[in-house]
Scaffold this motif. Structure first.
Motif, PDB file in Angstrom:
ATOM      1  N   ARG A  38      -6.481  13.891 -22.669  1.00  0.00           N
ATOM      2  CA  ARG A  38      -5.615  12.849 -22.140  1.00  0.00           C
ATOM      3  C   ARG A  38      -5.916  11.523 -22.800  1.00  0.00           C
ATOM      4  O   ARG A  38      -7.029  11.297 -23.283  1.00  0.00           O
ATOM      5  CB  ARG A  38      -5.768  12.737 -20.617  1.00  0.00           C
ATOM      6  CG  ARG A  38      -7.115  12.195 -20.151  1.00  0.00           C
ATOM      7  CD  ARG A  38      -7.182  12.211 -18.628  1.00  0.00           C
ATOM      8  NE  ARG A  38      -8.407  11.591 -18.140  1.00  0.00           N
ATOM      9  CZ  ARG A  38      -8.737  11.535 -16.846  1.00  0.00           C
ATOM     10  NH1 ARG A  38      -7.929  12.028 -15.919  1.00  0.00           N
ATOM     11  NH2 ARG A  38      -9.864  10.948 -16.489  1.00  0.00           N
ATOM     12  N   GLN A  39      -4.910  10.683 -22.795  1.00  0.00           N
ATOM     13  CA  GLN A  39      -5.073   9.352 -23.377  1.00  0.00           C
ATOM     14  C   GLN A  39      -4.375   8.339 -22.493  1.00  0.00           C
ATOM     15  O   GLN A  39      -3.149   8.387 -22.315  1.00  0.00           O
ATOM     16  CB  GLN A  39      -4.489   9.306 -24.795  1.00  0.00           C
ATOM     17  CG  GLN A  39      -4.774   8.007 -25.514  1.00  0.00           C
ATOM     18  CD  GLN A  39      -4.486   8.091 -26.992  1.00  0.00           C
ATOM     19  OE1 GLN A  39      -3.787   8.991 -27.462  1.00  0.00           O
ATOM     20  NE2 GLN A  39      -5.048   7.177 -27.761  1.00  0.00           N
ATOM     21  N   GLN A  44      -9.186   5.706 -25.805  1.00  0.00           N
ATOM     22  CA  GLN A  44      -9.195   6.820 -26.741  1.00  0.00           C
ATOM     23  C   GLN A  44      -8.825   8.120 -26.043  1.00  0.00           C
ATOM     24  O   GLN A  44      -9.013   8.263 -24.830  1.00  0.00           O
ATOM     25  CB  GLN A  44     -10.584   6.950 -27.378  1.00  0.00           C
ATOM     26  CG  GLN A  44     -10.929   5.836 -28.350  1.00  0.00           C
ATOM     27  CD  GLN A  44     -12.221   6.101 -29.099  1.00  0.00           C
ATOM     28  OE1 GLN A  44     -13.108   6.791 -28.588  1.00  0.00           O
ATOM     29  NE2 GLN A  44     -12.332   5.557 -30.289  1.00  0.00           N
ATOM     30  N   ARG A  45      -8.326   9.045 -26.823  1.00  0.00           N
ATOM     31  CA  ARG A  45      -8.036  10.367 -26.287  1.00  0.00           C
ATOM     32  C   ARG A  45      -9.358  11.045 -25.923  1.00  0.00           C
ATOM     33  O   ARG A  45     -10.330  10.983 -26.689  1.00  0.00           O
ATOM     34  CB  ARG A  45      -7.275  11.204 -27.316  1.00  0.00           C
ATOM     35  CG  ARG A  45      -6.696  12.480 -26.772  1.00  0.00           C
ATOM     36  CD  ARG A  45      -5.807  13.165 -27.803  1.00  0.00           C
ATOM     37  NE  ARG A  45      -4.657  12.345 -28.160  1.00  0.00           N
ATOM     38  CZ  ARG A  45      -3.638  12.789 -28.913  1.00  0.00           C
ATOM     39  NH1 ARG A  45      -3.646  14.029 -29.368  1.00  0.00           N
ATOM     40  NH2 ARG A  45      -2.639  11.990 -29.214  1.00  0.00           N
ATOM     41  N   LYS A  86      -6.064  10.611  -8.797  1.00  0.00           N
ATOM     42  CA  LYS A  86      -6.361   9.196  -8.601  1.00  0.00           C
ATOM     43  C   LYS A  86      -5.540   8.375  -9.595  1.00  0.00           C
ATOM     44  O   LYS A  86      -5.152   8.883 -10.654  1.00  0.00           O
ATOM     45  CB  LYS A  86      -7.852   8.957  -8.850  1.00  0.00           C
ATOM     46  CG  LYS A  86      -8.780   9.822  -8.023  1.00  0.00           C
ATOM     47  CD  LYS A  86     -10.233   9.606  -8.435  1.00  0.00           C
ATOM     48  CE  LYS A  86     -11.176  10.489  -7.633  1.00  0.00           C
ATOM     49  NZ  LYS A  86     -12.597  10.287  -8.046  1.00  0.00           N
ATOM     50  N   PRO A  87      -5.316   7.110  -9.271  1.00  0.00           N
ATOM     51  CA  PRO A  87      -4.562   6.262 -10.217  1.00  0.00           C
ATOM     52  C   PRO A  87      -5.187   6.255 -11.623  1.00  0.00           C
ATOM     53  O   PRO A  87      -4.449   6.183 -12.615  1.00  0.00           O
ATOM     54  CB  PRO A  87      -4.615   4.889  -9.563  1.00  0.00           C
ATOM     55  CG  PRO A  87      -4.677   5.192  -8.104  1.00  0.00           C
ATOM     56  CD  PRO A  87      -5.545   6.414  -8.001  1.00  0.00           C
ATOM     57  N   GLU A  88      -6.495   6.358 -11.702  1.00  0.00           N
ATOM     58  CA  GLU A  88      -7.146   6.344 -13.013  1.00  0.00           C
ATOM     59  C   GLU A  88      -6.927   7.642 -13.795  1.00  0.00           C
ATOM     60  O   GLU A  88      -7.337   7.728 -14.959  1.00  0.00           O
ATOM     61  CB  GLU A  88      -8.651   6.070 -12.874  1.00  0.00           C
ATOM     62  CG  GLU A  88      -9.368   6.956 -11.877  1.00  0.00           C
ATOM     63  CD  GLU A  88      -9.508   6.286 -10.513  1.00  0.00           C
ATOM     64  OE1 GLU A  88      -8.526   5.650 -10.048  1.00  0.00           O
ATOM     65  OE2 GLU A  88     -10.594   6.428  -9.909  1.00  0.00           O
ATOM     66  N   ASP A  89      -6.308   8.633 -13.191  1.00  0.00           N
ATOM     67  CA  ASP A  89      -5.934   9.846 -13.917  1.00  0.00           C
ATOM     68  C   ASP A  89      -4.632   9.659 -14.687  1.00  0.00           C
ATOM     69  O   ASP A  89      -4.225  10.550 -15.448  1.00  0.00           O
ATOM     70  CB  ASP A  89      -5.772  11.026 -12.949  1.00  0.00           C
ATOM     71  CG  ASP A  89      -7.081  11.419 -12.302  1.00  0.00           C
ATOM     72  OD1 ASP A  89      -7.073  11.717 -11.080  1.00  0.00           O
ATOM     73  OD2 ASP A  89      -8.119  11.445 -12.992  1.00  0.00           O
ATOM     74  N   THR A  90      -3.991   8.534 -14.485  1.00  0.00           N
ATOM     75  CA  THR A  90      -2.747   8.254 -15.193  1.00  0.00           C
ATOM     76  C   THR A  90      -2.984   8.224 -16.693  1.00  0.00           C
ATOM     77  O   THR A  90      -3.856   7.511 -17.183  1.00  0.00           O
ATOM     78  CB  THR A  90      -2.163   6.910 -14.733  1.00  0.00           C
ATOM     79  OG1 THR A  90      -1.796   7.005 -13.350  1.00  0.00           O
ATOM     80  CG2 THR A  90      -0.935   6.548 -15.559  1.00  0.00           C
ATOM     81  N   ALA A  91      -2.209   9.023 -17.418  1.00  0.00           N
ATOM     82  CA  ALA A  91      -2.382   9.141 -18.861  1.00  0.00           C
ATOM     83  C   ALA A  91      -1.312  10.071 -19.415  1.00  0.00           C
ATOM     84  O   ALA A  91      -0.601  10.731 -18.656  1.00  0.00           O
ATOM     85  CB  ALA A  91      -3.764   9.699 -19.199  1.00  0.00           C
ATOM     86  N   VAL A  92      -1.241  10.106 -20.721  1.00  0.00           N
ATOM     87  CA  VAL A  92      -0.482  11.161 -21.382  1.00  0.00           C
ATOM     88  C   VAL A  92      -1.437  12.323 -21.610  1.00  0.00           C
ATOM     89  O   VAL A  92      -2.521  12.139 -22.176  1.00  0.00           O
ATOM     90  CB  VAL A  92       0.122  10.689 -22.720  1.00  0.00           C
ATOM     91  CG1 VAL A  92       0.861  11.842 -23.395  1.00  0.00           C
ATOM     92  CG2 VAL A  92       1.058   9.510 -22.485  1.00  0.00           C
ATOM     93  N   TYR A  93      -1.045  13.480 -21.165  1.00  0.00           N
ATOM     94  CA  TYR A  93      -1.875  14.674 -21.285  1.00  0.00           C
ATOM     95  C   TYR A  93      -1.347  15.537 -22.441  1.00  0.00           C
ATOM     96  O   TYR A  93      -0.151  15.836 -22.501  1.00  0.00           O
ATOM     97  CB  TYR A  93      -1.860  15.456 -19.977  1.00  0.00           C
ATOM     98  CG  TYR A  93      -2.724  14.820 -18.914  1.00  0.00           C
ATOM     99  CD1 TYR A  93      -2.357  13.606 -18.322  1.00  0.00           C
ATOM    100  CD2 TYR A  93      -3.916  15.411 -18.501  1.00  0.00           C
ATOM    101  CE1 TYR A  93      -3.157  13.009 -17.362  1.00  0.00           C
ATOM    102  CE2 TYR A  93      -4.725  14.830 -17.543  1.00  0.00           C
ATOM    103  CZ  TYR A  93      -4.332  13.626 -16.971  1.00  0.00           C
ATOM    104  OH  TYR A  93      -5.134  13.023 -16.013  1.00  0.00           O
ATOM    105  N   VAL A 116       1.567  11.821 -17.076  1.00  0.00           N
ATOM    106  CA  VAL A 116       1.149  11.955 -15.677  1.00  0.00           C
ATOM    107  C   VAL A 116       0.896  10.560 -15.147  1.00  0.00           C
ATOM    108  O   VAL A 116       0.082   9.817 -15.706  1.00  0.00           O
ATOM    109  CB  VAL A 116      -0.114  12.825 -15.552  1.00  0.00           C
ATOM    110  CG1 VAL A 116      -0.656  12.771 -14.125  1.00  0.00           C
ATOM    111  CG2 VAL A 116       0.184  14.258 -15.960  1.00  0.00           C
ATOM    112  N   THR A 117       1.587  10.208 -14.080  1.00  0.00           N
ATOM    113  CA  THR A 117       1.431   8.898 -13.468  1.00  0.00           C
ATOM    114  C   THR A 117       1.065   9.074 -12.002  1.00  0.00           C
ATOM    115  O   THR A 117       1.780   9.768 -11.265  1.00  0.00           O
ATOM    116  CB  THR A 117       2.719   8.074 -13.576  1.00  0.00           C
ATOM    117  OG1 THR A 117       3.073   7.934 -14.958  1.00  0.00           O
ATOM    118  CG2 THR A 117       2.519   6.686 -12.977  1.00  0.00           C
ATOM    119  N   VAL A 118      -0.037   8.472 -11.605  1.00  0.00           N
ATOM    120  CA  VAL A 118      -0.511   8.564 -10.228  1.00  0.00           C
ATOM    121  C   VAL A 118      -0.415   7.179  -9.605  1.00  0.00           C
ATOM    122  O   VAL A 118      -1.058   6.234 -10.057  1.00  0.00           O
ATOM    123  CB  VAL A 118      -1.953   9.078 -10.168  1.00  0.00           C
ATOM    124  CG1 VAL A 118      -2.387   9.259  -8.711  1.00  0.00           C
ATOM    125  CG2 VAL A 118      -2.097  10.386 -10.935  1.00  0.00           C
TER     126      VAL A 118
END
Length: 120
Positions: A38-39, A44-45, A86-93, A116-118
């Motif tokens: 994820r990034q 960084q990814r 969690k909101p901090e899981d928001t990223a492009v997977y 993915v947007t939390v």
């Protein structure tokens, strides 16, 4: 030609769950490993989880217990179950596969990514 196609991303509230899927297709001789990275914006990814053809699994330490990776070798697919988001899981997977194509050498391939947007 090898393709990785991801699906399952989207918007979810904190504490919710999402399941990502990735399918590898094309002229594939064998797949050594598949995984998810994820990034997040400005970062960084990073590795989320990976699984080998023999079932050996590796998770990012911070995600153990919330994320579960699984693979179907017969279908050349890998899934990522994400719980207690969690909101901090928001990223492009991104899905990644280390594989040997029918005419070629062992290489790594990436999917196009799924957002993915939390929300909090």
């Amino acid at each position: 030609q090898v393709q990785l196609v991801e699906s399952g991303g989207g918007l979810v509230q904190a504490g919710g769950s999402l399941r990502l899927s990735c399918a590898a297709s094309g002229s594939i001789f064998s797949i050594n490993a598949m995984g998810w990275y994820r990034q997040a914006p400005g970062k960084q990814r990073e590795l989320v989880a990976s699984i080998t053809c023999r079932g050996s699994i590796n998770y990012a330490d911070s995600l153990k217990g919330r994320y579960t990776i699984s693979r179907d070798n017969a279908k050349n697919t890998v899934d990522l179950q994400m719980n207690s988001l969690k909101p901090e899981d928001t990223a492009v997977y991104y899905c990644k596969a280390v594989l040997t194509p029918n005419r070629g050498t062992l290489s790594q391939y990436w999917g196009q990514g799924t957002q993915v947007t939390v929300s909090s």
